[in-house]
Design an enzyme around this catalytic site. Structure first.
Site, PDB file in Angstrom:
ATOM      1  CG  ASN A  80      15.291   1.649   2.252  1.00 42.98           C
ATOM      2  OD1 ASN A  80      15.051   2.094   3.371  1.00 42.98           O
ATOM      3  ND2 ASN A  80      15.395   2.423   1.182  1.00 42.98           N
TER       4      ASN A  80
ATOM      5  CG  ASP B 189      -9.636   3.861  -0.970  1.00 36.09           C
ATOM      6  OD1 ASP B 189      -8.835   3.560  -0.063  1.00 36.09           O
ATOM      7  OD2 ASP B 189      -9.743   5.015  -1.431  1.00 36.09           O
TER       8      ASP B 189
ATOM      9  CG  ASP C 203      19.938  15.379  -0.999  1.00 34.63           C
ATOM     10  OD1 ASP C 203      19.265  14.377  -1.319  1.00 34.63           O
ATOM     11  OD2 ASP C 203      20.676  15.414  -0.008  1.00 34.63           O
TER      12      ASP C 203
ATOM     13  CE  LYS D 199       3.458   2.768   6.955  1.00 39.39           C
ATOM     14  NZ  LYS D 199       2.426   1.751   6.561  1.00 39.39           N
TER      15      LYS D 199
ATOM     16  CB  THR E  13       8.523   2.543   7.140  1.00 37.66           C
ATOM     17  OG1 THR E  13       9.797   2.999   6.666  1.00 37.66           O
ATOM     18  CG2 THR E  13       7.730   3.757   7.619  1.00 37.66           C
ATOM     19  CG  ASP E  14      13.887   2.026   8.206  1.00 37.57           C
ATOM     20  OD1 ASP E  14      13.132   2.548   7.361  1.00 37.57           O
ATOM     21  OD2 ASP E  14      15.039   1.638   7.929  1.00 37.57           O
ATOM     22  CD  GLU E  15      11.384   6.270   4.616  1.00 34.97           C
ATOM     23  OE1 GLU E  15      11.087   7.470   4.474  1.00 34.97           O
ATOM     24  OE2 GLU E  15      11.346   5.443   3.681  1.00 34.97           O
TER      25      GLU E  15
ATOM     26  CB  SER F 119       5.091   3.492   0.298  1.00 37.95           C
ATOM     27  OG  SER F 119       5.209   3.028  -1.030  1.00 37.95           O
TER      28      SER F 119
ATOM     29  CE1 TYR G 177       5.305   5.600   3.693  1.00 37.24           C
ATOM     30  CE2 TYR G 177       7.662   5.990   3.924  1.00 37.24           C
ATOM     31  CZ  TYR G 177       6.584   5.127   3.924  1.00 37.24           C
ATOM     32  OH  TYR G 177       6.784   3.787   4.171  1.00 37.24           O
TER      33      TYR G 177
ATOM     34  CE  LYS H 164      -8.030   4.872  -4.545  1.00 39.31           C
ATOM     35  NZ  LYS H 164      -7.663   6.136  -3.832  1.00 39.31           N
ATOM     36  CG  LEU H 165      -5.913  -2.878  -8.618  1.00 37.11           C
ATOM     37  CD1 LEU H 165      -6.719  -3.444  -9.780  1.00 37.11           C
ATOM     38  CD2 LEU H 165      -4.544  -3.544  -8.532  1.00 37.11           C
TER      39      LEU H 165
END
Length: 325
Positions: free
Chosen positions: A183, A60, A276, A158, A126-128, A86, A154, A35-36
């Site tokens: 990461n 898209d 934080d 995912k 992702t590991d998240e 992301s 996020y 999609k840029l």
């Protein structure tokens, strides 16, 4: 000849993957669908534009008509889905676009795969999705059996996409696989991420902002190691499988930033501490034993050598990032 659609291929990991695949499999046809958005950079792929086995399409993944038209034209054998919103901070500010791209977009791609038939759909996760681990339990690691417990909009998007991918395998028999990586770092990473941001700020002698006390721990994976892992997964016969891909390189954020300062000859006095992030995960640590055991993959790059190589790339490619900050 194998035809592969790589979504999000103008982004960080996607572009590295395209270069990796085109070097290893020069006869493959690679179609980049992107999609840029702000994080996609078409000039990253300029060296490939005259290659007859490469095609760039700006669209898209949420545009069903455009996606189906591309599948009709290219008849892909493999689809690798890197396309995603992301950045955790952005998901906190505007969650909606993460739901659209990361969930609806993934579903539309799989619908197209079902309609036109493919050899493999691979979801880059992702590991998240696992949440985080306590700092005082270095013996604990994420495995593929770890319950999903995402912390941010996020990572929640995912995780939802992963469930959709697995459901399409069970319900429709779609040949899928999923990789959950730690990461990534390396060339072509957008400057909003920690490592390129700290490199660029340090080069300009700007304050280096670190969330909280900087003690958050991440498992750092050099992007080429990640590309090798995906290559081995999609060319295996492992359907409906999830693989954790980690670098065995756990480091605290503060130590990563101090390493960058040392390599650039910059004083640690540039380091500053800021409030934080909301819901900030404490520690990520992946156990990649399954992919090592079943596919023979292991990371090759240790983080010290990888950081040096990454810094050198940013020093030698200022024209790529100077207008992206």
């Amino acid at each position: 000849m194998m035809t592969m659609i790589v979504t999000g291929g103008a982004g960080f990991i996607g572009s590295n993957f395209i270069y990796y695949i085109m070097k290893k499999y020069p006869k493959y046809r690679i179609v980049c669908l992107d999609k840029l958005t702000y994080a996609g950079n078409k000039k990253t792929l300029f060296p490939l534009m005259d290659n007859e086995n490469f095609r760039f399409v700006q669209a898209d993944i949420c545009d069903r008509v455009a996606v189906y038209q591309l599948f009709e034209e290219e008849k892909p054998d493999i689809v690798i889905n890197f396309a995603a919103e992301s950045h955790v901070d952005r998901s906190i500010e505007d969650p909606e676009i993460f739901l659209k791209t990361n969930i609806i977009g993934t579903m539309i791609l799989m619908d197209a795969c079902r309609h036109y038939g493919i050899f493999r759909f691979h979801q880059v996760s992702t590991d998240e999705v696992y949440g985080d681990l306590p700092l005082d339990r270095p013996d604990l690691f994420f495995t593929e059996e770890t319950p999903l417990h995402p912390s941010s909009p996020y990572s929640s998007s995912k995780a939802a996409a992963d469930f959709f991918v697995l459901s399409y395998n069970r319900t429709y028999g779609l040949p899928v696989s999923i990789s959950r990586c730690s990461n990534n770092y390396g060339p072509y990473q957008f400057p909003e991420k920690l490592i390129p941001r700290m490199i660029i700020y340090a080069l300009h002698d700007r304050p280096l902002p670190i969330y909280g006390d900087g003690m958050h721990v991440r498992d750092w994976l050099y992007v080429e190691d990640h590309c090798r892992a995906i290559d081995q997964i999609i060319h295996s016969d492992k359907i409906g499988k999830i693989y954790n891909v980690g670098g065995h390189n756990e480091m605290r954020n503060i130590d990563i930033v101090k390493m960058i300062c040392r390599e650039l000859g910059k004083p640690e006095s540039l380091i500053t501490y800021v409030d934080d992030r909301k819901g900030h995960d404490l520690r990520y640590a992946i156990e990649p034993a399954k992919i090592e055991r079943e596919l023979g993959w292991k990371p090759k790059m240790d983080v010290q050598k990888g950081i040096k190589r990454t810094i050198r790339w940013y020093l030698e490619h200022k024209e790529w990032w100077e207008n992206l900050e």
